[in-house]
Scaffold this motif. Structure first.
Motif, mmCIF file in Angstrom:
data_model
loop_
_atom_site.group_PDB
_atom_site.id
_atom_site.type_symbol
_atom_site.label_atom_id
_atom_site.label_comp_id
_atom_site.label_asym_id
_atom_site.label_seq_id
_atom_site.Cartn_x
_atom_site.Cartn_y
_atom_site.Cartn_z
ATOM 1 N N LYS A 174 47.105 13.434 -7.992
ATOM 2 C CA LYS A 174 46.472 14.216 -9.045
ATOM 3 C C LYS A 174 46.178 13.272 -10.220
ATOM 4 O O LYS A 174 47.053 12.566 -10.704
ATOM 5 N N VAL A 175 44.944 13.273 -10.609
ATOM 6 C CA VAL A 175 44.534 12.421 -11.715
ATOM 7 C C VAL A 175 44.775 13.177 -13.007
ATOM 8 O O VAL A 175 44.289 14.295 -13.176
ATOM 9 N N GLU A 176 45.543 12.548 -13.865
ATOM 10 C CA GLU A 176 45.836 13.175 -15.151
ATOM 11 C C GLU A 176 44.610 13.048 -16.049
ATOM 12 O O GLU A 176 43.965 12.000 -16.108
ATOM 13 N N PRO A 177 44.253 14.134 -16.710
ATOM 14 C CA PRO A 177 43.084 14.067 -17.593
ATOM 15 C C PRO A 177 43.372 13.154 -18.801
ATOM 16 O O PRO A 177 44.482 13.074 -19.289
ATOM 17 N N GLU A 178 42.289 12.454 -19.204
ATOM 18 C CA GLU A 178 42.412 11.598 -20.399
ATOM 19 C C GLU A 178 42.092 12.429 -21.626
ATOM 20 O O GLU A 178 41.103 13.152 -21.653
ATOM 21 N N ILE A 179 42.907 12.309 -22.596
ATOM 22 C CA ILE A 179 42.701 13.053 -23.843
ATOM 23 C C ILE A 179 42.398 12.026 -24.927
ATOM 24 O O ILE A 179 43.137 11.059 -25.127
ATOM 25 N N ASP A 180 41.278 12.240 -25.633
ATOM 26 C CA ASP A 180 40.914 11.280 -26.683
ATOM 27 C C ASP A 180 41.721 11.535 -27.949
ATOM 28 O O ASP A 180 42.541 12.449 -28.017
ATOM 29 N N GLU A 181 41.448 10.722 -28.957
ATOM 30 C CA GLU A 181 42.239 10.802 -30.194
ATOM 31 C C GLU A 181 42.056 12.090 -30.951
ATOM 32 O O GLU A 181 42.917 12.482 -31.740
ATOM 33 N N ASP A 182 40.961 12.800 -30.718
ATOM 34 C CA ASP A 182 40.744 14.078 -31.392
ATOM 35 C C ASP A 182 41.374 15.239 -30.613
ATOM 36 O O ASP A 182 41.298 16.398 -31.040
ATOM 37 N N GLY A 183 41.951 14.989 -29.407
ATOM 38 C CA GLY A 183 42.589 16.043 -28.621
ATOM 39 C C GLY A 183 41.675 16.668 -27.566
ATOM 40 O O GLY A 183 42.033 17.673 -26.958
ATOM 41 N N PHE A 184 40.506 16.083 -27.408
ATOM 42 C CA PHE A 184 39.578 16.604 -26.403
ATOM 43 C C PHE A 184 39.799 15.906 -25.063
ATOM 44 O O PHE A 184 40.106 14.720 -25.015
ATOM 45 N N THR A 185 39.598 16.675 -23.982
ATOM 46 C CA THR A 185 39.739 16.117 -22.636
ATOM 47 C C THR A 185 38.432 15.435 -22.263
ATOM 48 O O THR A 185 37.348 15.998 -22.417
#
Length: 191
Positions: A174-185
């Motif tokens: 399962k690939v974990e989603p990347e979350i950017d610095e603003d909290g968006f996936t």
């Protein structure tokens, strides 16, 4: 009872030829043949067909004013009552017309067409019986081969079979989603 085996060669009188013609025409009628072969009239479907042959013969002898339309009505009624078959094509009318034509021929003393129909019926019956006997021979031969193969198999030693391959797929990572610095996936394109 199989009507193929019960039909005898025609006699020399008009009534016998007419009876034979009625039996041949009804036995060649696809709707009735299917109903009898499928036992739509119950286990006595063949007997019902034979009864119908006799009933039509009696009707034509006892009521000479019977015409093709009367006969068609009887055929449709019997198919509905005895075999639970609704005849909605023109076949009942064609069968009735054919029987009435044979009645007219026998009245005139013309038996050639009925004799030809009888000979065709005999040839077809012989072909069916020879095809059935060929099937039985082939079937018997297959059974002999299967018996031989079974005996051969029993003489052989058991062969060690390896373990069967697994049919269950390994679970994907399962690939974990990347979350950017603003909290968006982050949305990634599929490969």
């Amino acid at each position: 009872m199989d009507s193929q085996s019960t039909m005898a060669a025609p006699a020399k009188d008009a009534a016998s030829f007419l009876d034979l013609a009625i039996a041949l025409v009804l036995n060649n009628w696809p709707a009735l043949t299917l109903a009898v072969q499928s036992n739509w009239g119950g286990p006595t479907s063949g007997d019902k067909r034979d009864w119908l042959c006799g009933a039509i013969s009696d009707m034509l002898n006892e009521r000479p004013e019977t015409d093709a339309e009367d006969l068609e009505d009887v055929l449709i009624q019997v198919m509905n009552d005895e075999f639970e078959v609704m005849i909605d094509d023109e076949s009942a009318g064609n069968v009735a017309a054919e029987i009435m034509e044979f009645k007219a021929q026998t009245t005139r003393g013309e038996f050639g067409a009925i004799q030809e129909l009888w000979e065709t019926w005999q040839k077809k019956s012989q072909q069916k019986s020879s095809a059935a006997s060929m099937f039985k021979k082939v079937d018997a031969r297959d059974e002999d081969q299967e018996t031989d193969e079974e005996e051969d198999d029993s003489e052989d030693e058991d062969v060690e079979m390896g373990e069967a391959p697994s049919l269950v797929r390994a679970p994907r990572e399962k690939v974990e989603p990347e979350i950017d610095e603003d909290g968006f996936t982050m949305v990634k394109k599929k490969r």
